[in-house]
Scaffold this active site. Structure first.
Site, short mmCIF file in Angstrom:
data_model
loop_
_atom_site.label_atom_id
_atom_site.label_comp_id
_atom_site.label_asym_id
_atom_site.label_seq_id
_atom_site.Cartn_x
_atom_site.Cartn_y
_atom_site.Cartn_z
N GLY A 41 0.81 -1.21 0.00
CA GLY A 41 0.00 0.00 0.00
C GLY A 41 0.84 1.26 0.00
N GLY A 43 -0.88 4.40 0.33
CA GLY A 43 -1.69 5.48 0.87
C GLY A 43 -0.87 6.17 1.96
N LEU A 44 -1.54 6.97 2.78
CA LEU A 44 -0.76 7.70 3.79
C LEU A 44 -0.05 6.76 4.75
CD1 LEU A 44 -3.04 10.77 4.30
CD2 LEU A 44 -0.72 10.73 3.39
N ARG A 338 -19.97 11.54 14.00
CA ARG A 338 -20.63 11.07 12.78
C ARG A 338 -21.75 10.07 13.03
NH1 ARG A 338 -15.10 10.45 9.21
NH2 ARG A 338 -14.83 12.70 9.02
N HIS A 409 -18.44 4.91 4.91
CA HIS A 409 -17.29 5.79 4.67
C HIS A 409 -15.96 5.20 5.14
CE1 HIS A 409 -15.11 9.52 4.36
NE2 HIS A 409 -14.80 9.51 5.63
N GLU A 433 -5.73 2.31 7.97
CA GLU A 433 -7.11 1.83 8.08
C GLU A 433 -7.17 0.30 8.11
OE1 GLU A 433 -9.86 3.94 5.49
OE2 GLU A 433 -11.48 2.56 6.00
N LEU A 449 -6.31 10.26 9.01
CA LEU A 449 -5.03 10.72 8.46
C LEU A 449 -4.01 10.77 9.59
CD1 LEU A 449 -6.21 13.58 6.05
CD2 LEU A 449 -6.06 11.13 5.64
C1 FAD Z 1 -13.84 10.79 0.48
C2 FAD Z 1 -13.04 10.59 1.73
C3 FAD Z 1 -12.61 11.68 2.45
C4 FAD Z 1 -11.86 11.50 3.62
N1 FAD Z 1 -11.44 12.59 4.32
C5 FAD Z 1 -10.71 12.41 5.44
C6 FAD Z 1 -10.23 13.53 6.17
O1 FAD Z 1 -10.45 14.69 5.80
N2 FAD Z 1 -9.51 13.30 7.29
C7 FAD Z 1 -9.23 12.04 7.74
O2 FAD Z 1 -8.56 11.90 8.74
N3 FAD Z 1 -9.66 10.95 7.04
C8 FAD Z 1 -10.37 11.11 5.91
N4 FAD Z 1 -10.81 10.02 5.22
C9 FAD Z 1 -10.35 8.68 5.62
C10 FAD Z 1 -8.92 8.48 5.12
O3 FAD Z 1 -8.77 9.07 3.85
C11 FAD Z 1 -8.52 7.01 5.00
O4 FAD Z 1 -8.88 6.32 6.15
C12 FAD Z 1 -7.02 6.90 4.83
O5 FAD Z 1 -6.57 7.72 3.78
C13 FAD Z 1 -6.59 5.46 4.60
O6 FAD Z 1 -5.20 5.45 4.35
P1 FAD Z 1 -4.42 4.08 4.23
O7 FAD Z 1 -3.02 4.43 3.93
O8 FAD Z 1 -4.68 3.24 5.41
O9 FAD Z 1 -5.08 3.33 2.99
P2 FAD Z 1 -5.40 3.78 1.48
O10 FAD Z 1 -5.17 5.23 1.24
O11 FAD Z 1 -6.74 3.22 1.19
O12 FAD Z 1 -4.31 3.03 0.63
C14 FAD Z 1 -4.37 1.65 0.40
C15 FAD Z 1 -3.19 1.27 -0.47
O13 FAD Z 1 -3.10 -0.15 -0.52
C16 FAD Z 1 -2.97 -0.57 -1.87
N5 FAD Z 1 -3.53 -1.92 -1.92
C17 FAD Z 1 -4.74 -2.35 -1.48
N6 FAD Z 1 -4.85 -3.67 -1.65
C18 FAD Z 1 -3.68 -4.09 -2.19
C19 FAD Z 1 -3.18 -5.35 -2.59
N7 FAD Z 1 -3.90 -6.47 -2.44
N8 FAD Z 1 -1.95 -5.41 -3.14
C20 FAD Z 1 -1.19 -4.28 -3.29
N9 FAD Z 1 -1.62 -3.07 -2.90
C21 FAD Z 1 -2.84 -2.98 -2.37
C22 FAD Z 1 -3.71 0.47 -2.67
O14 FAD Z 1 -3.27 0.45 -4.02
C23 FAD Z 1 -3.29 1.74 -1.91
O15 FAD Z 1 -2.01 2.14 -2.36
C24 FAD Z 1 -11.57 10.20 4.06
C25 FAD Z 1 -12.02 9.09 3.34
C26 FAD Z 1 -12.77 9.28 2.20
C27 FAD Z 1 -13.30 8.10 1.48
#
Ligand code: FAD
Length: 647
Positions: A41, A43-44, A338, A409, A433, A449
Site C-alpha cells: 500500500g 496510501g498515507l 458522525r 465511509h 485503516e 489521516l
Molecule cells: C472521500 C473521503 C474523504 C476522507 N477525508 C478524510 C479527512 O479529511 N480526514 C481524515 O482523517 N480521514 C479522511 N478520510 C479517511 C482516510 O482518507 C482514510 O482512512 C485513509 O486515507 C486510509 O489510508 P491508508 O493508507 O490506510 O489506505 P489507502 O489510502 O486506502 O491506501 C491503500 C493502499 O493499498 C494498496 N492496496 C490495497 N490492496 C492491495 C493489494 N492487495 N496489493 C497491493 N496493494 C494494495 C492500494 O493500491 C493503496 O495504495 C476520508 C475518506 C474518504 C473516502
C-alpha cells in the site's frame, strides 16, 4: 479461547510510549541494509512507512494496485488532520485529544494506543510542514485550524478541501527521495494475492502483475500491510473504487486475527443515492459542518412541496425549519460525532421529513455563514467542495442548501494488532485503516489521516526494529521455499476456477446484491433477525457466485473483471464475518446500533458488563465457524460513562 497479549507497557499513561521506546531493541545502521521489508500500500499509511523505513536504511519493497503510488485512496481525503497543538489557544491538549477520541469511539478502544496517537499527533504536523505541505495559515502566520465532530476545540489542520492529496504528495516526495537513494523500490500495478508464512512467520507475498497477469514471489524479513479499509463491502460507499479488503482477508486466512469487523462508519454528509445505476458515492467533507447548519422542514406540507418540486429549500422561512442537531445536542450542535449525526438524519427521514423525492435526504445550509462571514470567506474555506457539489447535482449551493444523506465511509475494524502494531502472525504488521487500533466503535473526523501517518512516520519505524533486531543473521527469505510454491499454485487454481465457472452474472452485479444485503441488515440499524437473515442471504449469494459468475477475457492481460471477481469473492466472506460479529455484539456502541439496545431517546445503549472487549476473530478453515477471541478493554485513566453531547 486464546489469550491475546496486547503488549501494553507498564507505567503511567503519559510515559508508556517513551518507556517502551527506551526498552525495545533497535537495529544498528550497519545492519539495517541487510534486512528487507515488504509494504503493501502507498496510501498515507504505506507511503509514510516506506519513506521512514527507507530513510532508516532498511531495504523496502512497496506495492500498490494503481498505476502510480500517488493514486492511493488517501488522496481523496478532504477535510483535515487532527493534532493537539493548541494553536487556537482554546485549551486543547494531548489529554483532551485522547479523551475526545476514546469517548468518540464509545469506549471501545485501547487507552494506551489512543494516548500515544494523541501524543505523536503534533510531530506529524511538524513533519508535514517540513515536507512543504501547504496547510492553511491564519493572519498571524500560524497554521489555521477548524473543528470536526466530537470535539469542542479547533484542532484540525487542513489544506482547503484537499488535505489528503497534499499530505500524500508530502509522503510521496519523501518516498521518492528514498527511491532515488535505492532503499525503496516501488511495484505499481502489483496486487498481493497471498501472504507466505515460513515456520509460522510472515516471510513474503505472492503478487499478480495487473498488466501481464504474471504471478511473482517476493521474500522479506517482515511484511507490513497498509492496504486500507473494507468499506466497499457495501458496494456503495465513499471509498475509492479500488479500495478492497482482500489483502487483510488473505492475512486473516493465514492466521492473523480480524478485530471488530462489524465496526463500520457511516458518514452523515454524503450526496444522496440517486437511481440504481451508481457504483460510487460522494462525500461532502465534515469540515462543512463548521459553518453549514443541518435541518429539515418542521411541516409535512413543506416536505410534500419539496418532493413535488413546487418549492425549494431556500423558500422555506426560518421559523419553519427544524435544526434538529442544534435542538437535540445544544453543546455540540452540528458538530456531534458522525454516528450521532447519521442516526439523527435517519430518524428524521424515517419520521417522514426527508427532503428529496425518495425521502432520504436532509439539508446542509450555509445561509447563516454567508450572512455572518461573507461569501468570500466561505469560498476560501470550501470553494472546491461547493464546485464539486454543483458539478454532481447541478444545484448551486450558494443559492440552495445542499442535500445530504449518510453513507458508508470508513471501517474501524481491521487486523488485530498489539501495541507494536504487530498482528497475531510474527513479522506481520498492519497500519492505517487496515488495522483496528485506535477508533473503537466510531472514528472522529480528521483522525484517520492522523492515525495513518502516526503509524507510518512515528510508531512502526520504532516497533518493527524490535522484531528485526532478532533477524540480523537470518538470510533473505528463499522464494523457492515450498510455501511460496503452495501459495502460488492455490492462486492459479482459484483464477482458473473463476474463468471456468462461465456463468451469467458479472462480479459487479453480485457485489451490488451483497451491498443491498449489507446496507439493509448490517447498516445504520441492526437487529438479531436481520443479522441472521444477512448471514443466510450472503451464504446463498456465495453459492451463486461460485456457480454463476462470468469473468470475460484472459488471465495474461489487464483484466479488471478478474480483479473484481477476486475482490468480490473476499467481500462476500468479509460481509459474512461482519454480520456474525454484529450478531454477537448484543449492545449498541458508536456506529454499531443494535435496535434492541437503545435508550428511550433512541441513543446507543452499551453493555459494558458483557461487551467491554475487542472481538478478535480467528479463521478456522473453509466453511467452518471462526473462533471468537476477546481482548478485555481496561480503562484506568478515563471514567467511562454514557456519551453525552447535549451539555
Ligand atoms: C472521500 C473521503 C474523504 C476522507 N477525508 C478524510 C479527512 O479529511 N480526514 C481524515 O482523517 N480521514 C479522511 N478520510 C479517511 C482516510 O482518507 C482514510 O482512512 C485513509 O486515507 C486510509 O489510508 P491508508 O493508507 O490506510 O489506505 P489507502 O489510502 O486506502 O491506501 C491503500 C493502499 O493499498 C494498496 N492496496 C490495497 N490492496 C492491495 C493489494 N492487495 N496489493 C497491493 N496493494 C494494495 C492500494 O493500491 C493503496 O495504495 C476520508 C475518506 C474518504 C473516502
Amino acid at each position: 479461547m486464546t489469550k491475546l497479549n496486547s503488549q501494553i507497557p507498564d507505567g503511567p499513561l503519559s510515559s508508556k510510549w517513551s518507556k517502551h521506546k527506551a526498552d525495545i531493541r533497535i537495529v544498528s545502521p550497519a545492519n539495517k541494509h541487510k534486512l528487507e521489508i515488504i509494504v503493501i500500500g502507498t496510501g498515507l499509511g504505506g507511503a509514510s512507512a516506506a519513506a521512514s523505513l527507507g530513510a532508516l536504511g532498511y531495504n523496502v519493497k512497496v506495492f500498490c494496485i494503481s498505476d502510480s503510488p500517488r493514486r492511493a485512496h488517501s488522496i481523496a481525503a478532504q477535510g483535515g488532520i487532527n493534532a493537539a497543538k493548541n494553536y487556537s489557544n482554546d485549551n486543547d491538549s494531548v489529554y483532551r485529544l485522547f479523551y475526545d477520541t476514546i469517548k468518540g469511539g464509545d469506549y471501545r478502544s485501547r487507552e494506551a494506543n489512543v494516548y500515544r496517537l494523541a501524543e505523536v499527533s503534533n510531530n506529524i504536523i511538524d513533519q508535514c510542514v517540513a515536507q512543504g505541505v501547504p496547510f492553511a495559515r491564519d493572519y498571524d502566520g500560524l497554521l489555521d485550524n477548524r473543528s470536526f465532530g466530537g470535539s469542542q476545540v479547533s484542532r484540525t489542520f487542513y489544506a482547503r478541501g484537499q488535505t489528503g492529496q497534499q499530505l500524500l504528495i508530502g509522503a510521496y516526495s519523501a518516498m521518492n527521495h528514498e527511491i532515488a537513494k535505492g532503499s525503496v523500490k516501488v511495484y505499481s500495478r502489483h496486487e498481493m494475492l497471498d501472504l507466505v508464512l515460513i515456520n509460522g512467520e510472515a516471510k513474503g507475498i505472492v503478487t499478480r502483475n495487473l498488466v501481464t497477469g504474471e504471478l511473482e514471489r517476493f521474500g522479506a524479513h517482515a511484511v507490513v500491510v497498509a492496504s486500507g479499509g473494507y468499506g466497499n463491502t457495501y458496494f456503495l460507499s465513499t471509498n475509492a473504487m479500488n479500495s478492497n479488503g482482500s489483502a487483510i482477508w488473505q492475512c486473516y486466512k493465514k492466521g492473523a486475527y480480524f478485530a471488530n469487523p462489524c465496526f463500520a462508519q457511516i458518514h452523515p454528509t454524503c450526496i444522496p443515492v440517486h437511481g440504481d445505476q451508481q457504483s460510487k458515492l460522494t462525500l461532502m467533507s465534515e469540515s462543512l459542518r463548521n459553518d453549514g447548519r443541518i435541518w429539515v422542514p418542521k411541516k409535512k406540507e413543506d416536505v410534500e412541496k419539496l418532493r413535488k418540486g413546487t418549492i425549494t429549500g431556500s423558500q422555506i422561512p426560518e421559523k419553519d425549519r427544524d435544526y434538529y442537531l442544534e435542538r437535540r445536542y445544544p453543546a455540540f450542535g452540528n458538530l456531534v460525532p458522525r454516528d450521532v449525526a447519521s442516526r439523527a438524519a435517519k430518524e428524521r427521514c424515517d419520521a417522514g421529513f426527508g427532503v428529496n423525492d425518495q425521502g432520504r435526504a436532509v439539508f446542509l445550509d450555509f445561509t447563516t455563514a454567508f450572512e455572518t462571514k461573507g461569501r468570500k470567506v466561505i469560498d476560501e474555506l470550501y470553494g472546491n467542495l461547493f464546485q464539486m457539489y454543483e458539478e454532481i447535482t447541478g444545484v448551486d449551493p450558494y443559492k440552495e442548501p445542499m442535500m445530504i444523506y449518510p453513507a458508508i465511509h470508513y471501517t474501524m475494524g481491521g487486523l488485530w494488532v498489539d501495541y507494536n502494531l504487530q498482528t497475531t502472525i510474527p513479522g506481520l504488521y498492519a497500519i492505517g485503516e487496515a488495522n483496528f487500533s485506535d477508533h473503537g466503535g466510531n472514528r472522529l473526523g480528521a483522525s484517520a489521516l492522523m492515525q495513518g501517518l502516526a503509524d507510518g512516520y512515528f510508531i512502526l519505524p520504532y516497533t518493527i526494529g524490535d522484531y528485526l533486531s532478532h533477524k540480523i543473521q537470518e538470510p533473505k527469505s528463499d522464494i523457492n521455499d515450498p510455501a511460496f510454491a503452495e501459495a502460488e499454485n492455490k492462486i492459479k487454481e482459484r483464477i482458473n476456477h473463476l474463468f471456468n465457472i462461465k456463468g451469467t452474472q458479472s462480479a459487479d452485479s453480485i457485489h451490488k446484491k451483497l451491498g443491498h444485503i449489507m446496507w439493509e441488515y448490517v447498516g445504520m440499524a441492526r437487529n438479531e433477525a436481520g443479522l441472521k437473515k444477512a448471514i443466510e442471504e450472503i451464504k446463498s449469494l456465495k453459492e451463486t457466485f461460485e456457480k454463476d459468475l462470468y469473468v470475460p477475457g484472459e488471465n495474461n492481460e489487464f483484466n479488471q473483471e478478474l480483479e473484481k471477481a477476486m475482490r468480490v469473492s473476499d467481500f462476500l466472506e468479509i460481509g459474512e464475518l461482519m454480520a456474525l460479529d454484529a450478531l454477537n455484539r448484543k449492545e449498541s456502541c458508536g456506529g454499531h446500533f443494535r435496535e434492541e439496545m437503545q435508550t428511550e431517546e433512541g441513543e446507543t445503549k452499551r453493555d459494558d458488563e458483557h461487551f467491554m472487549y475487542v472481538s478478535a476473530w480467528e479463521y478456522k478453515g473453509e466453511n467452518k465457524m471462526p473462533e471468537l477471541n476477546k481482548e478485555p478493554l481496561i480503562f484506568e485513566n478515563i471514567k467511562i460513562s454514557t456519551r453525552n453531547y447535549k451539555d
